[in-house]
Design a protein around this motif. Structure first.
Motif, short mmCIF file in Angstrom:
data_model
loop_
_atom_site.label_atom_id
_atom_site.label_comp_id
_atom_site.label_asym_id
_atom_site.label_seq_id
_atom_site.Cartn_x
_atom_site.Cartn_y
_atom_site.Cartn_z
N LEU A 1 34.31 86.00 51.53
CA LEU A 1 33.65 86.74 52.60
C LEU A 1 33.51 85.82 53.80
O LEU A 1 32.98 84.71 53.69
N TYR A 2 33.99 86.26 54.96
CA TYR A 2 33.84 85.51 56.20
C TYR A 2 32.89 86.27 57.13
O TYR A 2 32.98 87.49 57.25
N LEU A 3 32.00 85.54 57.79
CA LEU A 3 31.06 86.14 58.72
C LEU A 3 31.03 85.32 60.01
O LEU A 3 31.20 84.10 59.98
N GLY B 1 30.13 81.80 58.67
CA GLY B 1 29.74 81.73 57.28
C GLY B 1 30.90 82.07 56.37
O GLY B 1 31.77 82.86 56.72
N ILE B 2 30.92 81.44 55.20
CA ILE B 2 31.92 81.72 54.17
C ILE B 2 31.19 81.86 52.85
O ILE B 2 30.37 81.01 52.49
N CYS B 3 31.46 82.93 52.13
CA CYS B 3 30.87 83.14 50.81
C CYS B 3 31.98 83.41 49.80
O CYS B 3 32.96 84.08 50.11
N ILE B 4 31.81 82.88 48.60
CA ILE B 4 32.71 83.19 47.49
C ILE B 4 31.94 84.06 46.51
O ILE B 4 30.85 83.69 46.05
N LEU B 5 32.49 85.23 46.20
CA LEU B 5 31.81 86.22 45.37
C LEU B 5 32.56 86.45 44.06
O LEU B 5 33.77 86.22 43.96
N THR B 6 31.83 86.95 43.07
CA THR B 6 32.43 87.23 41.77
C THR B 6 33.13 88.58 41.72
O THR B 6 33.94 88.83 40.82
N SER B 7 32.82 89.47 42.64
CA SER B 7 33.46 90.78 42.67
C SER B 7 33.38 91.34 44.08
O SER B 7 32.69 90.80 44.94
N SER B 8 34.10 92.42 44.31
CA SER B 8 34.16 93.00 45.64
C SER B 8 32.85 93.68 46.01
O SER B 8 32.16 94.25 45.16
N LEU B 9 32.52 93.64 47.29
CA LEU B 9 31.35 94.36 47.77
C LEU B 9 31.54 95.87 47.70
O LEU B 9 30.57 96.63 47.66
N ASP C 1 25.29 93.92 41.48
CA ASP C 1 25.99 93.53 42.70
C ASP C 1 26.74 92.21 42.48
O ASP C 1 26.45 91.47 41.54
N PRO C 2 27.69 91.88 43.38
CA PRO C 2 28.44 90.63 43.23
C PRO C 2 27.52 89.41 43.25
O PRO C 2 26.52 89.38 43.97
N LEU C 3 27.87 88.42 42.45
CA LEU C 3 27.13 87.16 42.46
C LEU C 3 27.73 86.22 43.50
O LEU C 3 28.95 86.18 43.70
N LEU C 4 26.88 85.48 44.14
CA LEU C 4 27.29 84.50 45.14
C LEU C 4 27.52 83.16 44.45
O LEU C 4 26.59 82.57 43.90
#
Length: 541
Positions: free
Chosen positions: A421-423, A370-378, A469-472
């Protein structure tokens, strides 16, 4: 197939080795063969380097995952003369159940070329592993730079993320460990250190213990459950639940476990600017393949991108491989051929020895990525970190670990202020793998399982503007086959494996090189070509 641009003929037309695909194993092989004085032609049908180890913008990554299967050319049209027959070559899809979701398409479109997303993440290098040694020995370190991973964390049974104590100082600073737990952990680390550095038999772990499952040895050492989990899944990087003998497909022996523990600890402090055990290449892991390609080019390797191979030339009498027909129509001849794992040669042709055919290359398992792009750090104060969710930490039926790697804009993989984010998790079926990834994403984003699931529409995520929390912004989930390479006159390389590092891929490449060239050294020792190159790895602060 898209129309190829006009290419001048490749000169010469005969080589010791032709390699198709510029993934990391193929690129290392090209660099090693070129360093050994072999003439190498390195081709890739793609317009970019890296193949299955590439780092790509979102649209290019989506296109690669959904790459259409080209029609097989007519082998007769590729005949190389009276003495040669043609074997068609085809592409198979090694990705399935691809699910791409864009929750802010305008934002992504504005910054699309600023992303460099790893196709086979999460993946990092341990500072002391064999892959780093190969980068240094080959001279590829001249073409790639790294940054350290700021922190490593593991999820405990209470669902809390705690730091992995990777050094003596970290153990004593860790507020989540009691004084008793700290002393137990220090004694265990000392025991492992004595095993590798001690001179007498009394300092070494017994052969009986070394052959036993690592989880049993940890229990024998009376380590608390919390510490056992950290060692097994966040340091030894076990994939399966080591406590469940029925579900565990890969049991780590004590010998393997303490070797991984020693690797982790020897990685801490190897490079002055690396704060922990792990480093990551600036611009993404695709830079590693390119670094080896550049090294190969210095040694005389010829590179041609956007150049597919459409058929193999086979000696009619002996059935042995002789050369390839390129998409440009040119015939190239070589002693050996190595193909990246997407390529297959139909066995029904009967033109190659049985052990050289790759139509049914072994599929070992599946990897959910999985790959996610976030607006801010977790994590507000950290940009680049690794998180491990051990088996059963997300839900009772979870039998494999989930590894999560967050990388920020300071590593030039995304615009400043965004994070990638990589999973990944091993799985038997796509539904199982997707479930694990969804549960991990929900836990990381502080969502209930009902908030983002397999059936949740994208608008649900977009309307969470009030959330702190960060937005996806974007998400890709897909299943990758884990195929093993094959060795013969025509050989193939393996797909990216399920490991966090690159050692297994390197081992497979070294084995392939030594099989093809048994009398040649794998990257011979040579004096530095650049007097100012001190042979060190560049790790930026």
């Amino acid at each position: 197939m898209a129309e190829l641009p006009p290419y001048p003929p490749i000169e010469p037309s005969e080589f010791d080795l032709v390699i198709v695909g510029t993934g990391l194993p193929e690129s290392i092989l090209a660099a090693a063969a070129s360093a050994a004085g072999k003439s190498v032609l390195h081709l890739d049908p793609n317009p970019f380097y890296g193949s299955h180890f590439a780092s790509l913008p979102p649209d290019d990554l989506s296109g690669f995952l959904d790459h259409p299967r080209p029609s097989s050319p007519d082998p007769a049209a590729a005949s190389g003369g009276d003495d040669l027959a043609a074997a068609s070559i085809d592409l198979r899809s090694l990705y399935s159940d691809v699910e791409i979701s864009s929750f802010a398409p305008e934002t992504l479109e504005q910054h699309s070329r600023k992303f460099s997303l790893d196709l086979s993440g999460p993946r990092v290098l341990f500072c002391a592993d064999k892959a780093v040694d190969a980068i240094l020995k080959s001279g590829a370190n001249q073409y790639v730079e790294f940054k350290s991973i700021d922190a490593s964390l593991v999820c405990d049974k209470g669902g809390n993320l705690v730091n992995v104590p990777d050094s003596r100082a970290a153990i004593f600073k860790d507020k989540s460990l009691s004084l008793v737990e700290k002393n137990v952990l220090m004694r265990f680390f000392k025991l492992v250190q004595q095993h590798f550095s001690g001179d007498g038999e009394s300092d070494r772990i017994s052969e009986e213990d070394l052959a036993s499952p690592f989880v049993e040895f940890l229990a024998k050492m009376r380590l608390p459950e919390k510490i056992k989990s950290v060692i097994l899944y966040a340091i030894a990087m076990a994939d399966y639940d080591q406590e469940d003998k029925e579900a565990c497909k890969i049991v780590i022996s004590t010998k393997e476990g303490i070797e991984r523990l020693a690797l982790y600890h020897s990685s801490v402090g190897r490079f002055a600017n690396a704060v922990g055990a792990l480093i990551y290449p600036i611009y993404g892991q695709g830079e590693l393949a390119q670094a080896f390609c550049r090294r190969a080019a210095v040694k005389g390797c010829i590179y041609v991108l956007r150049m597919p191979v459409i058929a193999l030339h086979i000696d009619k009498e002996s059935g042995e491989y002789r050369g390839v027909r390129l998409g440009s129509g040119q015939d190239i001849f070589s002693h050996k051929l190595v193909l990246e794992p997407s390529f297959t040669v139909p066995s029904s042709r009967g033109l190659l020895p049985q052990n050289s055919l790759m139509e049914n290359a072994q599929v070992k398992a599946k990897m959910a990525r999985g790959i996610c792009i976030l607006t801010s750090s977790l994590r507000p104060d950290e940009s680049n970190f690794l998180i491990v969710y051990p088996p059963r930490s997300l839900y009772p039926e979870q039998v494999t670990s989930v590894r999560v790697l967050q990388i920020g804009g300071n590593l030039a993989v995304c615009p400043s202020g965004m994070f990638v984010l990589y999973l990944s998790a091993l799985c038997d079926e796509a539904s199982q793998g997707k479930k694990i990834l969804h549960r991990a994403i929900n836990a990381l984003m502080n969502l209930d399982d009902s908030e983002i699931s397999e059936s949740t529409p994208a608008s649900t995520v977009q309307t969470e503007e009030a959330r702190a929390d960060p937005l996806l912004l974007w998400r890709a989930l897909y299943i990758q086959e884990l195929t093993a390479g094959q060795v013969g006159t025509v050989s193939s390389t393996p797909m990216p494996d399920g490991s966090l590092g690159f050692n297994d891929a390197l081992d497979a490449t070294v084995k392939l090189f030594q099989t093809i060239y048994p009398h040649e050294p794998f990257f011979p020792e040579t004096p530095a070509e650049d007097p100012e190159d001190d042979g060190a790895l560049s790790v930026e602060t």
